[in-house]
Design an enzyme around this catalytic site. Structure first.
Site, mmCIF file in Angstrom:
data_model
loop_
_atom_site.group_PDB
_atom_site.id
_atom_site.type_symbol
_atom_site.label_atom_id
_atom_site.label_comp_id
_atom_site.label_asym_id
_atom_site.label_seq_id
_atom_site.Cartn_x
_atom_site.Cartn_y
_atom_site.Cartn_z
ATOM 1 C CG ASN A 12 73.169 41.397 12.919
ATOM 2 O OD1 ASN A 12 73.887 42.381 12.820
ATOM 3 N ND2 ASN A 12 72.668 40.800 11.864
ATOM 4 C CB CYS A 14 73.449 32.568 13.719
ATOM 5 S SG CYS A 14 74.550 32.158 15.068
ATOM 6 N NE ARG A 15 68.091 32.495 14.215
ATOM 7 C CZ ARG A 15 67.119 32.526 15.109
ATOM 8 N NH1 ARG A 15 65.975 31.925 14.859
ATOM 9 N NH2 ARG A 15 67.287 33.165 16.254
ATOM 10 C CB SER A 16 69.867 38.489 10.628
ATOM 11 O OG SER A 16 70.778 38.796 11.642
ATOM 12 C CG ASP A 127 69.526 30.735 17.565
ATOM 13 O OD1 ASP A 127 70.571 30.641 16.881
ATOM 14 O OD2 ASP A 127 69.433 31.464 18.571
#
Length: 163
Positions: A12, A14-16, A127
């Site tokens: 929780n 980077c991507r989300s 990722d």
């Protein structure tokens, strides 16, 4: 009644949070900000309480998105209040569906890129954590590409509730 969407990746940071920021902007642009709540979480709690990765913050800011964020871990109890749980890769999808207390809750979990008709067979958002800025920029491109399809699906659900 508020429609609730939660984006989930590993830590929780980077991507989300990137997906959360982009989708929240799409919701505002569509005039649904009072009807749809957007947040994010990680499958693990390693970064709980931390801000987003500085590279995420930079990429979001460079593209006009808000980047205020505090990492947290996804909890099984959240399924009861969420309408849609968006996984960023197949590993997250599998982990979240295993956590789901019921088949109905498991069906709330979807892969983000499944909302991008141009995504093809590979529905994972890679990722970017262990790479350079180009991975974060690629992540943003994938998130933006899927956000339009996700917005259409959420709008349909929200309008269906109002009918």
């Amino acid at each position: 009644m508020t429609y609730r969407v939660c984006f989930v990746c590993t830590g929780n940071i980077c991507r989300s949070p990137m997906a959360e920021s982009v989708f929240r902007a799409r919701i505002r642009e569509a005039g649904l900000d009072g009807l749809v709540e957007v947040d994010s979480a990680g499958t693990g709690g390693w970064h709980e309480g931390d801000g987003a990765d500085p590279r995420t913050v930079t990429v979001l800011g460079n593209n006009g998105y808000d980047s205020e964020h505090t990492a947290r871990q996804f909890h099984v109890s959240w399924f009861s209040r969420l309408d849609l749980v968006i996984a960023l890769d197949a590993g997250h999808l599998k982990a979240l569906r295993r956590l789901a207390p019921s088949e109905a809750d498991a069906q709330k979990v979807r892969l983000l890129r499944s909302y991008d008709p141009a995504a093809g067979a590979d529905l994972d958002v890679p990722d970017p954590y262990y790479g350079g800025m180009d991975g974060f920029e690629e992540c943003l491109e994938m998130v933006e590409a899927a956000s339009d399809g996700l917005l259409a699906a959420v709008r349909e659900q929200v309008e269906g509730r109002a009918a």
